[in-house]
Design an enzyme around this catalytic site. Sequence first.
Site, short mmCIF file in Angstrom:
data_model
loop_
_atom_site.label_atom_id
_atom_site.label_comp_id
_atom_site.label_asym_id
_atom_site.label_seq_id
_atom_site.Cartn_x
_atom_site.Cartn_y
_atom_site.Cartn_z
N ASP A 1 43.15 -19.70 26.32
CA ASP A 1 43.35 -20.06 24.91
C ASP A 1 42.83 -18.93 24.02
O ASP A 1 41.70 -18.46 24.21
CB ASP A 1 42.61 -21.36 24.61
N HIS A 2 43.64 -18.49 23.08
CA HIS A 2 43.25 -17.43 22.15
C HIS A 2 42.78 -16.16 22.86
O HIS A 2 41.65 -15.70 22.67
CB HIS A 2 42.17 -17.92 21.17
N ASP B 1 46.95 -14.47 21.00
CA ASP B 1 46.84 -14.79 19.57
C ASP B 1 46.85 -13.50 18.74
O ASP B 1 45.84 -12.84 18.59
CB ASP B 1 45.57 -15.59 19.31
N GLU C 1 51.37 -17.30 18.88
CA GLU C 1 51.08 -17.98 17.62
C GLU C 1 51.68 -17.21 16.46
O GLU C 1 51.47 -16.00 16.33
CB GLU C 1 49.57 -18.14 17.42
N GLY D 1 44.03 -27.15 16.71
CA GLY D 1 43.26 -27.97 15.78
C GLY D 1 43.73 -29.40 15.75
O GLY D 1 43.69 -30.07 14.72
N GLY D 2 44.15 -29.91 16.90
CA GLY D 2 44.71 -31.26 16.96
C GLY D 2 43.72 -32.37 16.65
O GLY D 2 44.12 -33.48 16.31
N ASN E 1 46.41 -29.19 21.02
CA ASN E 1 45.09 -28.75 21.48
C ASN E 1 44.02 -29.65 20.89
O ASN E 1 43.96 -29.84 19.67
CB ASN E 1 44.83 -27.30 21.05
#
Length: 280
Positions: A82-83, A104, A134, A203-204, A225
């Site tokens: 992630d990222h 990202d 993204e 940012g879910g 996420n």
Amino acid sequence: MTLATLADVLQPALKGHYAVAGLVTLGWEDMVAYVAAAEAEGCPVILQAGPSCRAHTPLPVLGKMFRYLAEQASVPVVAHLDHGYTMEDCRIALDSGFTSLMFDGSRKPLAQNIAETAAVADMAHAAGISCEGEIGFVGYASGEGSLGTDPAEAAQFARETNVDAMAISVGNVHLQQDKEGGLDLDRIRAIEAATTVPLVIHGGSGVPLAQRRALATGSRICKFNIGTELRMAFGQALRDAVNADPDRFDRVTIMKDTHAPLVAATRQVLRVFKPSGKSE
């Protein structure tokens, strides 16, 4: 062995009108709980190693942890970076056994973001794994502000990068602790009209539950996420475990008491994203 790529789990979700949770991990205890919850719910799960996790545990170690859990699991498990902010981050993750790379470049100019994401996607696909990119910057609660995704730029990004999933900025915010924000439905529909790539919400945790459910079953958003919400659940469980017996000092026995509460909280998260008629 049920180790899966991101495309392996998102393409069925897209066709079946449901979503898969990308769960942000910080350590072994939450990884184990997340997989246990996914098995209890009978759904796939994406284990995610973000920057804070990688600062604590090296990627080669995380890759082995993710893959070990996937090999024991009865449901598909994705080992996801992630990222990843650099090509080197992504290369190390690939060499460490990850099955999905999220590059990202959202802070960078569009042309640079496209070029660098495309390079990561090419590297991932050559190795038989997936890539998420993204477009449009997703900001942080009490930090950097968001820059919403432009639908035309999203279409160009998807077309020129060949990513398997595309994270978008539509009112979502990283590290948000309440669920009162809500997403920009008009912008989501405009992006959907411009591209067929599975969409991702970072940012879910800040998205209201009813909207999560509606979008999971009625949009091209196939991945949410979730981090802050489950960090809070783990933190509360850990406080309760410590306070239950102030004389107890063995971390293994303390951590064991966090498992059941975190599994329960994770099952609640996963249930919302399941196909219609399978939410119980």
